[in-house]
Design a protein around this motif. Structure first.
Motif, PDB file in Angstrom:
ATOM      1  N   LEU A  48       0.704  -1.220   0.279  1.00  0.00           N
ATOM      2  CA  LEU A  48      -0.191  -0.161   0.423  1.00  0.00           C
ATOM      3  C   LEU A  48       1.327   0.725   0.008  1.00  0.00           C
ATOM      4  O   LEU A  48       0.399   2.270  -0.886  1.00  0.00           O
ATOM      5  CB  LEU A  48      -0.770  -0.505   0.932  1.00  0.00           C
ATOM      6  CG  LEU A  48      -1.886   1.167   1.107  1.00  0.00           C
ATOM      7  CD1 LEU A  48      -2.710   1.048   0.252  1.00  0.00           C
ATOM      8  CD2 LEU A  48      -2.602   1.136   2.567  1.00  0.00           C
ATOM      9  N   ALA A  49       1.624   0.810   0.520  1.00  0.00           N
ATOM     10  CA  ALA A  49       3.019   2.512   0.917  1.00  0.00           C
ATOM     11  C   ALA A  49       3.533   2.685  -0.793  1.00  0.00           C
ATOM     12  O   ALA A  49       3.597   3.904  -1.348  1.00  0.00           O
ATOM     13  CB  ALA A  49       3.626   1.799   1.457  1.00  0.00           C
ATOM     14  N   LEU A 377      15.941  -3.001  -8.201  1.00  0.00           N
ATOM     15  CA  LEU A 377      16.617  -2.169  -8.877  1.00  0.00           C
ATOM     16  C   LEU A 377      15.998  -0.588  -9.148  1.00  0.00           C
ATOM     17  O   LEU A 377      15.883   0.722  -8.293  1.00  0.00           O
ATOM     18  CB  LEU A 377      17.708  -2.247  -9.510  1.00  0.00           C
ATOM     19  CG  LEU A 377      19.038  -2.868  -8.892  1.00  0.00           C
ATOM     20  CD1 LEU A 377      20.362  -3.141  -9.606  1.00  0.00           C
ATOM     21  CD2 LEU A 377      19.540  -2.751  -7.299  1.00  0.00           C
ATOM     22  N   ILE A 378      15.508  -1.183  -9.955  1.00  0.00           N
ATOM     23  CA  ILE A 378      14.496   0.351 -10.929  1.00  0.00           C
ATOM     24  C   ILE A 378      13.325   0.599 -10.314  1.00  0.00           C
ATOM     25  O   ILE A 378      12.977   1.480 -10.049  1.00  0.00           O
ATOM     26  CB  ILE A 378      14.044  -0.418 -12.662  1.00  0.00           C
ATOM     27  CG1 ILE A 378      15.344  -0.736 -13.711  1.00  0.00           C
ATOM     28  CG2 ILE A 378      12.648   0.560 -13.128  1.00  0.00           C
ATOM     29  CD1 ILE A 378      14.607  -1.336 -15.014  1.00  0.00           C
ATOM     30  N   LEU A 379      12.180  -0.961  -9.432  1.00  0.00           N
ATOM     31  CA  LEU A 379      11.667   0.234  -8.314  1.00  0.00           C
ATOM     32  C   LEU A 379      12.195   0.640  -7.469  1.00  0.00           C
ATOM     33  O   LEU A 379      11.084   1.652  -6.832  1.00  0.00           O
ATOM     34  CB  LEU A 379      10.493  -1.036  -7.178  1.00  0.00           C
ATOM     35  CG  LEU A 379       9.602  -1.398  -7.324  1.00  0.00           C
ATOM     36  CD1 LEU A 379       8.612  -0.529  -7.996  1.00  0.00           C
ATOM     37  CD2 LEU A 379       8.977  -2.375  -6.685  1.00  0.00           C
ATOM     38  N   LEU A 413      10.343   2.293   0.723  1.00  0.00           N
ATOM     39  CA  LEU A 413      11.539   1.768  -0.175  1.00  0.00           C
ATOM     40  C   LEU A 413      12.221   0.505   0.302  1.00  0.00           C
ATOM     41  O   LEU A 413      13.376   0.235   0.644  1.00  0.00           O
ATOM     42  CB  LEU A 413      12.173   3.568  -0.256  1.00  0.00           C
ATOM     43  CG  LEU A 413      11.688   4.281  -0.923  1.00  0.00           C
ATOM     44  CD1 LEU A 413      13.277   5.709  -1.100  1.00  0.00           C
ATOM     45  CD2 LEU A 413      12.227   3.882  -2.402  1.00  0.00           C
ATOM     46  N   VAL A 414      12.171   0.453   2.125  1.00  0.00           N
ATOM     47  CA  VAL A 414      13.296   0.353   2.930  1.00  0.00           C
ATOM     48  C   VAL A 414      12.660  -0.871   2.592  1.00  0.00           C
ATOM     49  O   VAL A 414      13.077  -1.930   2.849  1.00  0.00           O
ATOM     50  CB  VAL A 414      12.767   0.556   4.816  1.00  0.00           C
ATOM     51  CG1 VAL A 414      12.904  -0.694   5.352  1.00  0.00           C
ATOM     52  CG2 VAL A 414      13.529   0.980   4.612  1.00  0.00           C
ATOM     53  N   LEU A 418      15.677  -3.736   1.408  1.00  0.00           N
ATOM     54  CA  LEU A 418      15.292  -4.851   2.146  1.00  0.00           C
ATOM     55  C   LEU A 418      14.927  -6.732   1.309  1.00  0.00           C
ATOM     56  O   LEU A 418      16.250  -7.877   1.232  1.00  0.00           O
ATOM     57  CB  LEU A 418      14.888  -5.793   3.515  1.00  0.00           C
ATOM     58  CG  LEU A 418      14.368  -4.238   4.048  1.00  0.00           C
ATOM     59  CD1 LEU A 418      13.094  -4.677   5.325  1.00  0.00           C
ATOM     60  CD2 LEU A 418      15.642  -5.326   4.561  1.00  0.00           C
ATOM     61  N   LEU A 419      14.550  -6.611   0.506  1.00  0.00           N
ATOM     62  CA  LEU A 419      14.006  -7.711  -1.039  1.00  0.00           C
ATOM     63  C   LEU A 419      14.675  -7.886  -1.608  1.00  0.00           C
ATOM     64  O   LEU A 419      15.013  -9.029  -2.053  1.00  0.00           O
ATOM     65  CB  LEU A 419      12.909  -6.934  -1.536  1.00  0.00           C
ATOM     66  CG  LEU A 419      12.141  -8.475  -2.521  1.00  0.00           C
ATOM     67  CD1 LEU A 419      12.182  -9.689  -1.767  1.00  0.00           C
ATOM     68  CD2 LEU A 419      10.467  -7.919  -2.960  1.00  0.00           C
ATOM     69  N   THR A 420      15.801  -6.543  -1.287  1.00  0.00           N
ATOM     70  CA  THR A 420      16.417  -6.097  -3.098  1.00  0.00           C
ATOM     71  C   THR A 420      18.111  -7.395  -2.198  1.00  0.00           C
ATOM     72  O   THR A 420      18.712  -7.449  -3.073  1.00  0.00           O
ATOM     73  CB  THR A 420      16.912  -5.044  -3.266  1.00  0.00           C
ATOM     74  OG1 THR A 420      15.970  -4.264  -3.843  1.00  0.00           O
ATOM     75  CG2 THR A 420      18.107  -4.984  -4.548  1.00  0.00           C
TER      76      THR A 420
END
Length: 454
Positions: A48-49, A377-379, A413-414, A418-420
């Protein structure tokens, strides 16, 4: 499209087969009923964020193409091109192939001719094995059918997506409510001690819980994938400043409620160990709680759900290539819009043709795995564009501003960061190979840039 169409497109783009299949991965990572529910809620809030963050950019640049425009405006045309390059080469086309094959596999369980095990064609040209099975044929038929529907106007495309999405929403809500009306075989321990979720081999509770929660979060966030698809169709909303935030926000919230309700139903139906061992947790849980006939109905619901996700993805992703082509950074005919139907038929059929090639080749899963790291990275760059453009272009008209700025974009973004990191840690070779896809986009960008200049 109005706000209802926008909301249904968001729901349709998110809900595919993930909610019916990922339960075992999550239960294996966090074998605790309370944590399973929590990870779906937290993943939904992260999603949602992200939706609310990118809605600000979509309202400021209400054009077909979505992230292409945001990245181009914030960082220059190269980043916009790399997003479109990945979208066509792997992300969107490969996603269409993956969802279509998923549809074909479940469709084959109802009609054996389209079963994955039914090989229709087999050849070995030049020592290379090539085979087409029933599931792949069903996938190709579905892609061609939905592409043809979208060819003849936004109305038929959005209408087909809306109808199928409504059907699958009713089905998911119906199964969840029915599950709550039946006494469970075993009462799930939502408030059991957290040490129960830690493997016996772990030496410390907290690090083991965190690692398990992060692993579960990766699966959950990919089940929420598609949440920003509406941004690519912002140019076809009646009032983007109003309809885009509503479509993204309400659509994601509806999905979060459905996902949490279905997982609570799974926990009521089966012990945690059985959920972790199940390859088709949705069908197994409904069968255990409501009977075999209900399980067969859920299989039908999965077919409808994957078909609806395919309809949504084909609709919004085909809009990405129009601005690229008109900027001279892609095949010129990809920007062709039909004079009567006002649909991007060039990009629509070009994308579907490549998706069919990936479907028949069976290589879409490998390409998709390679693209995950580069896509993240693009996201990250797209989410950061909110901060970049607020600083660089403070006078830019912003009919919608993300609420809770800067905290909401930071949360997004956090979560992506973390997923990256987790993706790089879990699959370093595939992640670095994914960067090669971006590198391959550089000579392609230079080629089209020179051609456009001439």
């Amino acid at each position: 499209m109005g706000p209802l169409d926008a909301t249904l497109l968001t729901i349709g783009a998110i809900v595919g087969t993930g909610i019916f299949l990922t339960g075992s991965q999550i239960a294996s990572a966090v074998p605790h009923a309370g944590l399973i529910v929590l990870v779906w809620v937290v993943g939904g809030l992260f999603t949602l964020a992200g939706a609310l963050t990118l809605a600000e950019l979509g309202a400021a640049f209400p054009f077909a193409g979505g992230l292409y425009h945001y990245l181009k405006e914030a960082y220059g045309p190269l980043w916009g091109f790399l997003y479109g390059w990945l979208a066509f080469l792997v992300n969107m086309s490969g996603g269409i192939a993956a969802v279509a094959v998923g549809f074909g596999i479940y469709f084959g369980r109802m009609l054996p001719y389209f079963a994955e095990e039914h090989v229709l064609l087999s050849a070995h040209p030049f020592g290379w094995s090539f085979a087409v099975n029933g599931a792949q044929l069903a996938a190709v038929i579905a892609v061609v059918l939905l592409t043809a529907v979208n060819h003849f106007g936004l109305g038929p495309g959005a209408g087909a997506n809306g109808l199928v999405t409504l059907i699958k929403v009713v089905a998911i809500v119906g199964f969840a409510v029915a599950g709550f009306c039946v006494m469970p075989h075993e009462t799930p321990q939502y408030f059991a001690p957290l040490r129960d979720a830690v493997p016996t081999t772990a030496t410390s509770t907290t690090p083991a819980l965190l690692l398990g929660f992060v692993a579960a979060m990766i699966a959950v966030l990919w089940a929420y994938d598609g949440s920003i698809g509406l941004t690519a169709s912002a140019g076809e909303l009646r009032r983007p400043a109003r309809d885009l935030p509503i479509g993204l926000g309400v659509g994601v919230l509806v999905v979060v409620v459905m996902y949490v309700a279905m997982n609570v139903m799974y926990l009521r139906a089966m012990p945690l160990g059985e959920i972790a061992a199940s390859k088709q947790v949705g069908t197994d849980a409904v069968t255990a709680l409501l009977g075999r006939n209900a399980g067969n109905l859920l299989t039908l619901a999965v077919v409808v759900s994957s078909f609806g996700c395919l309809a949504s993805t084909i609709l919004y992703s085909s809009r990405i290539y129009v601005p690229m082509a008109r900027d001279g950074l892609f095949f010129r005919w990809a920007g062709y819009v039909h004079p009567r139907w006002r649909t991007p038929v060039g990009g629509l059929w070009m994308q579907s043709a490549w998706a069919i090639v990936l479907t028949l080749s069976g290589k879409y899963e490998q390409l998709y795995t390679f693209s995950i790291f580069a896509s993240l990275l693009i996201l990250l760059a797209a989410g950061s564009a909110v901060f970049v453009l607020r600083r660089r272009r403070p006078d830019l008209p912003r009919p919608y501003r993300v609420p809770g700025y800067p905290f909401v974009p930071i949360v997004f973004l956090v979560s992506v960061a973390l997923l990256t990191i987790a993706t790089l840690w879990d699959a370093p070779l595939e992640s670095l190979s994914g960067l090669l896809l971006l590198v391959l986009g550089l000579p392609a960008f230079l080629f089209w840039r020179r051609k456009s200049a001439r």
